[in-house]
Write an enzyme that holds these catalytic residues in place. Structure first.
Site, mmCIF file in Angstrom:
data_model
loop_
_atom_site.group_PDB
_atom_site.id
_atom_site.type_symbol
_atom_site.label_atom_id
_atom_site.label_comp_id
_atom_site.label_asym_id
_atom_site.label_seq_id
_atom_site.Cartn_x
_atom_site.Cartn_y
_atom_site.Cartn_z
ATOM 1 N N LYS A 120 72.373 91.318 -16.729
ATOM 2 C CA LYS A 120 70.968 91.462 -16.332
ATOM 3 C C LYS A 120 70.140 90.457 -17.114
ATOM 4 C CE LYS A 120 68.578 94.182 -13.552
ATOM 5 N NZ LYS A 120 69.017 94.870 -12.336
HETATM 6 P P1 NAD Z 1 59.483 95.802 -6.799
HETATM 7 O O1 NAD Z 1 58.819 95.009 -7.849
HETATM 8 O O2 NAD Z 1 59.649 95.214 -5.437
HETATM 9 O O3 NAD Z 1 58.731 97.213 -6.619
HETATM 10 C C1 NAD Z 1 58.473 98.093 -7.668
HETATM 11 C C2 NAD Z 1 57.538 99.188 -7.164
HETATM 12 O O4 NAD Z 1 57.356 100.165 -8.185
HETATM 13 C C3 NAD Z 1 56.143 98.675 -6.796
HETATM 14 O O5 NAD Z 1 55.669 99.355 -5.655
HETATM 15 C C4 NAD Z 1 55.316 99.081 -8.028
HETATM 16 O O6 NAD Z 1 53.931 99.209 -7.729
HETATM 17 C C5 NAD Z 1 55.965 100.398 -8.337
HETATM 18 N N1 NAD Z 1 55.686 100.876 -9.709
HETATM 19 C C6 NAD Z 1 55.740 100.179 -10.859
HETATM 20 N N2 NAD Z 1 55.363 100.968 -11.879
HETATM 21 C C7 NAD Z 1 55.074 102.182 -11.346
HETATM 22 C C8 NAD Z 1 54.627 103.410 -11.880
HETATM 23 N N3 NAD Z 1 54.384 103.551 -13.176
HETATM 24 N N4 NAD Z 1 54.432 104.462 -11.033
HETATM 25 C C9 NAD Z 1 54.659 104.334 -9.710
HETATM 26 N N5 NAD Z 1 55.089 103.184 -9.158
HETATM 27 C C10 NAD Z 1 55.289 102.134 -9.968
HETATM 28 O O7 NAD Z 1 60.901 96.218 -7.428
HETATM 29 P P2 NAD Z 1 62.194 96.689 -6.644
HETATM 30 O O8 NAD Z 1 63.069 95.499 -6.433
HETATM 31 O O9 NAD Z 1 61.827 97.569 -5.514
HETATM 32 O O10 NAD Z 1 62.909 97.550 -7.797
HETATM 33 C C11 NAD Z 1 62.556 98.906 -8.047
HETATM 34 C C12 NAD Z 1 63.668 99.560 -8.860
HETATM 35 O O11 NAD Z 1 64.900 99.458 -8.139
HETATM 36 C C13 NAD Z 1 63.951 98.938 -10.219
HETATM 37 O O12 NAD Z 1 64.387 99.948 -11.100
HETATM 38 C C14 NAD Z 1 65.108 97.987 -9.928
HETATM 39 O O13 NAD Z 1 65.877 97.696 -11.084
HETATM 40 C C15 NAD Z 1 65.887 98.838 -8.947
HETATM 41 N N6 NAD Z 1 66.807 98.084 -8.084
HETATM 42 C C16 NAD Z 1 66.355 97.060 -7.309
HETATM 43 C C17 NAD Z 1 67.275 96.403 -6.488
HETATM 44 C C18 NAD Z 1 66.839 95.308 -5.541
HETATM 45 O O14 NAD Z 1 67.684 94.847 -4.746
HETATM 46 N N7 NAD Z 1 65.595 94.882 -5.529
HETATM 47 C C19 NAD Z 1 68.626 96.762 -6.501
HETATM 48 C C20 NAD Z 1 69.028 97.832 -7.283
HETATM 49 C C21 NAD Z 1 68.108 98.485 -8.075
#
Ligand code: NAD
Length: 434
Positions: A120
């Site tokens: 990561k």
């Molecule tokens: P992103 O940046 O596209 O979206 C994150 C979302 O979370 C946004 O809507 C943001 O406003 C919201 N957020 C942030 N802080 C918050 C809070 N305190 N309360 C409520 N909402 C909040 O990110 P993403 O890619 O969707 O990733 C989200 C999670 O999923 C992370 O933990 C990431 O590690 C995990 N993840 C992502 C992927 C991927 O393919 N993008 C794959 C596996 C896991």
């Protein structure tokens, strides 16, 4: 006077040692090690990341001044193949968070049996405060700073919080320019035009949906006519999960993001909400006219069948695990539930589909993208989605088999046991060099 659920949430103070992601990752590893009676020598290896790179690097800002940023790349383990894991841009990212996320990638790739190890990365930055050209310079210089680690055969980054396909294209270009030839396989999550895979954008959300569907079937529930869902986070993972669930007739009654939340007991019109977010300057659900406002903390106590934390770590803790109404939690985010909260949820009979299974759709599809990039031969949408679904359903079944074989109470420990066993076998078969 009666205390409301919301007041309970606000009254409880979190203990400081509950929320360190690396400590939590170690607790989960040790729990699994106990169940499978893991060789202590192997445990010693897995308790430490193989490589930890901390870099500080300068970037010229538009006004000519220089800012110095801190970035990280951690490779947890590469016994099963090249390291794989996203890059996160966030003002609060730190080395313990990146170490935990790297370890979770080792377990995620092992649970789904794809030939990767775990890594990561992160940069301490709020990208919304940078101009497009500043962001591009930061991405290029960070890529250069970690170039000794990354490569299509060694360590393959992907998007995570606040990074996206366009940033992956710039990382791929930077690496390619330095190496003197185009290397599509160095990152995944790229735009389709430069070696991306069909289906990758929505793959994590699709995977969250697939694993939820499997769990509901297991509980003899119809998926998803009328199933009520609450979602924390409406970015890549949360919004695609919401859309697919909505298309399958689920009722998403609450959604929150970093700015606030929205609630409609009759179900939100998700395509309309997505287009509202895309067109609102802030990229937020706040102010959406088809719903009432919802305070962020209230997402956990909504009367729903399924709660999907899709934002960040440490959201379900001892401060709110007792007020959760959902009978199923599907972890779109990485590390959203602390080990202490896990205990409470288990005691309350709430099923948790752990992150290393529930959100593995992203890395599985990244694996497909890497294979396509290396072969320069690209698959159709259907090929991608069918292969994704097959791997996730198989993994879900294997985790459940482990749960019964070892008489384990919860799916997280079962998934960890399966993953740690696979990694341990790889380490033993390869032996210790020299
Ligand atoms: P992103 O940046 O596209 O979206 C994150 C979302 O979370 C946004 O809507 C943001 O406003 C919201 N957020 C942030 N802080 C918050 C809070 N305190 N309360 C409520 N909402 C909040 O990110 P993403 O890619 O969707 O990733 C989200 C999670 O999923 C992370 O933990 C990431 O590690 C995990 N993840 C992502 C992927 C991927 O393919 N993008 C794959 C596996 C896991």
């Amino acid at each position: 006077m009666e205390i409301t659920k919301r007041e309970i949430f606000h009254q409880k103070e979190l203990s400081e040692d509950e929320t360190n992601p690396w400590q939590n990752a170690l607790i989960q590893l040790n729990e699994a090690a106990k169940v499978i009676n893991l060789d202590n020598n192997i445990l010693k290896i897995l308790e430490r990341p193989a490589t930890t790179l901390i870099t500080t690097f300068p970037v010229t800002m538009d006004d000519g001044s220089i800012e110095v940023f801190e970035g990280y790349r951690v490779q947890h383990n590469m016994s099963r193949g090249p390291c794989k894991g996203g890059i996160r841009f966030s003002p609060s990212v730190n080395i313990d968070e990146v170490k935990a996320l790297a370890a979770w990638m080792t377990w995620k790739t092992a649970v789904t049996n794809i030939p990767y190890g775990g890594a990561k990365g992160g940069v301490v930055v709020d990208p919304s405060k940078l101009s497009q050209s500043e962001l591009q310079r930061l991405v290029r210089r960070f890529t250069y700073s970690i170039i000794s680690l990354i490569g299509p055969n060694s360590d393959i980054p992907a998007p995570d919080i606040n990074t996206n396909p366009e940033i992956m294209a710039v990382m791929m270009d930077t690496y390619s320019m330095i190496k003197g030839h185009t290397e599509l396989g160095v990152v995944t999550g790229k735009p389709i035009e430069v070696g991306g895979s069909l289906g990758r954008k929505e793959a994590t959300g699709r995977g969250v949906y697939i694993t939820m569907e499997e769990a509901l079937h297991q509980q003899n529930k119809q998926c998803c006519d009328g199933v009520k869902i609450a979602i924390q986070g409406f970015g890549n993972v949360g919004s695609h999960f919401a859309r697919i669930a909505y298309e399958n007739k689920a009722k998403i009654i609450g959604v929150t993001d970093i700015f606030g939340g929205v609630y409609n007991p009759n179900g939100l019109d998700i395509p309309d909400l997505i287009s509202y977010v895309e067109n609102s300057g802030k990229r937020s659900v706040v102010g959406y006219p088809g719903a009432d406002p919802l305070p962020q903390a209230d997402i956990f106590s909504l009367d729903v069948d399924v709660l999907a934390p899709c934002a960040l770590e440490n959201q379900i803790t001892t401060s709110n695990a007792e007020i959760i109404e959902a009978s199923l939690i599907v972890e779109g985010a990485n590390g959203p539930t602390t080990p202490r909260a896990d205990k409470i949820l288990n005691e309350r009979g709430i099923v948790v589909i752990p992150d290393i299974l529930a959100n593995a759709g992203g890395v599985v599809c990244s694996y497909f993208e890497w294979v396509q990039s290396l072969q320069s031969f690209f698959w159709s949408d259907d090929q991608v989605n069918n292969a994704l679904s097959n791997i996730l359903i198989k993994s879900f079944k294997e985790v459940n088999l482990y749960k019964s074989r070892y008489n384990i109470q919860d799916l997280r420990t079962a998934a960890m046991c399966l993953a740690v066993n696979r990694v341990a076998k790889a380490i033993k078969l390869r032996g210790i060099f020299p």
